[in-house]
Structures are given as structure tokens and as C-alpha cells.
Design an enzyme around this catalytic site. Structure first.
Site: not given
Ligand SMILES: NC(=O)c1ccc[n+]([C@@H]2O[C@H](COP(=O)([O-])OP(=O)(O)OC[C@H]3O[C@@H](n4cnc5c(N)ncnc54)[C@H](OP(=O)(O)O)[C@@H]3O)[C@@H](O)[C@H]2O)c1
Length: 365
Positions: A185, A198
Site C-alpha cells: 500500500s 495498517y
Molecule cells: N482498497 C484500497 O484502497 C487499497 C489501497 C492500498 C492497498 N490495498 C491492499 O490491497 C489488498 C486488497 O484490498 P481490498 O480493498 O480489495 O480488500 P478488501 O475488499 O478489504 O478484501 C479483503 C480480502 O481479504 C480477505 N480476508 C480478510 N481476512 C482474512 C483472513 N483472516 N484470512 C483470509 N482472508 C482474509 C477477505 O475475505 P474473507 O472475508 O472472505 O476472508 C477479502 O477477500 C489488501 O492487501 C489491501 O491492504 C487496498
């Protein structure tokens, strides 16, 4: 002679303006944009294991990889959502997408999961491992961040992925090939006020996977660390518990996240402004992976510009971060919405009178 100088100056000016315009319009680092999209068929026939594939960026990457011919292993905790994502996949191997439920906070599940993943697709082995899962990301001041949440965030964001990597890596080293993609991130590169824990987990991932890369690259292992800024990964999801079908969103992708704090849909829509779409983010991650770039920055401005400033002019970066930190805490304490506008980040514009501190955190980057 004077004419030659004038021409050289004019050419230099035009080139500089071109670069500046390109940068002003950029939504990723210039090396990634220059490399171009992932060539079609890059992932054809490759086994790709994605964690956190049940929604958001992970789900969209799954659909794009499948369309390119990848053989997918999808992991997360919620089987029903993984099944829905699998059903939305197209491509020659869409009918045998492998679903492996896995809770990354329970590392005892990892050996069995890796055994099953390695047996999938006639024991082909894992070509790409995409560490995408992350714990919910509440925005809370340092002094309000509870210890149990700190431990839970490190378990899912750091300890689980490291354990999974250690279990998958021997197979990759044996085959002398493998590519690990890490969703870090902007918070893994620059300070992220109100997201200290985070940010700490994402900095930890940077340290671990950059070290791993320089330790193993000569033995055939590639690493791509993706550094996204704010991404609209909840657009269309509606409030937690709402039906994605009813909202008209792609049911495979936009699902409510029960781990996220209760957020009013309209309020969240406000927070989505300035964020990149999940589709664009997924395309850029796959482009950086296809071109084997070790680190890729993916963000709209002003966060993209801030990444450049922090990298090349760190003292100026710290001055800006001080301003952003003070402004974010003030906005949080006075109940104002998150915003990635330059004015809000730097604390310009109208200020609300002081209010009682908010009790709940909110999921956002
Ligand atoms: N969205 C942003 O603005 C942003 C920006 C920078 C970086 N990122 C990074 O990009 C990645 C994806 O982001 P996103 O926004 O698409 O994420 P998200 O919508 O919050 O989804 C998180 C995913 O992680 C899974 N997860 C959560 N806890 C878990 C556990 N204990 N074991 C296994 N799986 C687990 C969830 O599935 P379940 O609940 O089904 O387990 C879900 O599929 C992350 O690493 C995030 O830090 C996101």
C-alpha cells in the site's frame, strides 16, 4: 552559436513539458505506464493462487486472470463469496477454478492448504502466489488502537502471508521458477496518520519481500510489490448486509464485507471520490507482474505525487506528512469525512467546530 543554444533550450523545454504533462495525467509510476498493459496470454496455463479473492481487488484480479487463461486457486474465509467469484470467471480453465478456504490468522491451516494447492491441476505447482488478503482497516488514532486489533492485523497482513510464503517457496525453488505478488500500500511507503498499525504491517511486508527478492532472484524467483493508493474497492457494495444484486453491481465482485465497521452507503460514496477504480488497479497490478517489475506505484494524485516527493525529497515529504497528520486528526475528531482531495489532506478549506471524538473506526485506505 546563439541559435544552437536557443534550439537546444527549446527542445529541452518541450521535453520537460511533455514529462510534466505525462506526470500530471499519470495514475501509476512512469516506469509502469511506459511498460504498458500485460501482453495478452501472459498468464495462459499458469497456476495463480490469490488470497483475499472473495471480494474487491482480489476478485477482479481473479476474473481478469481467468479471462487471460490462468488456472486459479482462490482463497479467503467465505466459501459462498469465493464460489460466486469462481462462477463469474470466464476463460478456458474457468470450469475448474479451485477454491481453498483459508483463514490466514490460523497458520495451522497453511500446510494442508499448500498441499492441496500443489496437487491442484495435476500437480502443476504454483506459478504465481498473490498475497492480496488484508484485515479490515479502521481509521483510529494511535492512542485509541486496541491491542487485540493490532495483533489481529499483524496476523492476517504479515504473519499469515509469511507462513504461506515459507510453505510455497520450496516448491518454486525446486522448479526454479515462481512469482510472488504482494499487495502492499502507499501506507507501506509513506506515513499514514490514523492507520499506524495498517501502515506498520505494510512496511513489514515491504521489508520481508524485498529481502526475499534479493535473496532468491538468482534462483528463479520474481517478486512484484504493488503499492496502491486509495482504491474504490467498495463502490456499489451498499451497506453491509445489502444485496449486491439489488444494487445492480456485479454480484461476483461487489459484496458486503461483514468484517467492515457499519458504514452508511452515502457516506462511503462520498469517501470514494478521488479513488481509482478496482478494475484499473487490477489491470495495473497484472501489467507490473507481467513485466516483472519489482515495485509498482498505483494511485491517482495527490497520493502518487506524494510518493514521488517522499522518495526523492524526503525532507519535503516529512513537512507535508506533518500537515496531513494534523489535518487528518482534526477531521477525525470533528466528525468530517475522509477525503483524498489536496485541500482536505493539507487542512485547507472550511473547518468544523470541535465535536466529541468519534467512537467508531472506518474501513478505508
Ligand atoms: N482498497 C484500497 O484502497 C487499497 C489501497 C492500498 C492497498 N490495498 C491492499 O490491497 C489488498 C486488497 O484490498 P481490498 O480493498 O480489495 O480488500 P478488501 O475488499 O478489504 O478484501 C479483503 C480480502 O481479504 C480477505 N480476508 C480478510 N481476512 C482474512 C483472513 N483472516 N484470512 C483470509 N482472508 C482474509 C477477505 O475475505 P474473507 O472475508 O472472505 O476472508 C477479502 O477477500 C489488501 O492487501 C489491501 O491492504 C487496498
Amino acid at each position: 552559436m546563439e541559435t544552437i543554444y536557443a534550439v537546444a533550450l527549446a527542445v529541452a523545454f518541450v521535453l520537460l513539458m511533455q514529462k510534466l504533462i505525462r506526470f500530471a495525467l499519470a495514475d501509476a509510476d512512469l516506469r509502469l505506464l511506459a511498460a504498458g498493459p500485460a501482453p495478452k496470454g501472459t498468464f495462459n496455463g499458469k497456476v495463480v493462487w490469490i488470497t483475499g479473492a472473495s471480494q474487491g481487488i482480489g476478485a477482479v484480479m481473479a476474473q481478469k486472470l481467468s479471462a487471460d487463461g490462468a488456472k486459479l486457486i482462490l482463497s479467503a474465509r467465505r466459501l459462498n463469496e469465493l464460489t460466486r467469484v469462481a462462477a463469474s470467471c470466464t476463460g478456458p480453465h474457468a470450469n475448474d477454478v479451485s477454491i481453498l478456504t483459508l483463514d490466514l490468522s490460523d497458520t495451522s491451516q497453511i500446510p494442508r492448504s499448500v498441499e492441496l494447492a500443489q496437487k491442484a491441476f495435476d500437480g502443476q505447482g504454483i506459478d504465481y502466489l498473490i498475497h492480496n488478503a488484508a484485515y479490515a482497516r479502521p481509521k483510529l488514532p494511535v492512542e485509541d488502537f486496541p491491542e487485540d486489533l493490532t495483533k489481529a492485523t499483524f496476523a492476517v497482513n504479515v504473519l499469515g502471508p509469511i507462513a504461506l510464503t515459507r510453505a510455497v517457496l520450496p516448491g518454486m525453488l525446486k522448479r526454479k521458477t515462481g512469482h510472488i505478488v504482494v499487495l502492499s500500500s502507499a501506507a507501506g511507503k509513506i506515513p499514514s496518520p490514523l492507520q499506524s498499525v495498517y501502515a506498520a504491517t505494510k512496511h513489514a511486508m515491504q521489508g520481508y519481500f524485498r529481502s526475499l527478492y534479493f535473496e532468491t532472484h538468482a534462483r528463479g524467483i520474481n517478486v512484484t510489490i504493488a503499492v496502491p493508493g486509495p482504491i474504490a474497492s467498495r463502490v456499489g457494495a451498499g451497506a453491509p448486509g445489502s444485496s449486491p444484486e439489488a444494487s445492480g453491481a456485479n454480484p461476483a465482485v461487489h459484496v458486503a464485507d461483514p468484517t467492515a465497521p457499519d458504514v452508511n452507503a452515502n457516506e462511503y460514496a462520498e469517501e470514494e471520490k478521488g479513488r481509482m477504480t478496482v478494475e484499473r488497479c487490477a489491470d495495473l497490478i497484472l501489467a507490473g507482474t507481467a513485466h516483472r517489475l519489482p515495485e509498482i506505484w498505483i494511485s491517482n494524485h495527490p497520493v502518487l505525487a506524494f510518493l514521488y516527493v517522499a522518495q526523492w525529497l524526503p525532507e519535503l515529504g516529512d513537512l507535508i506528512a506533518k500537515r496531513v497528520g494534523t489535518s487528518r486528526v482534526r477531521r477525525y475528531r470533528t466528525g468530517q469525512k475522509d477525503s483524498y482531495s489536496l485541500a482536505a489532506l493539507l487542512g485547507f478549506g472550511k473547518k468544523k467546530p470541535e465535536e466529541a471524538p468519534r467512537a467508531e473506526g472506518r474501513k478505508a485506505e
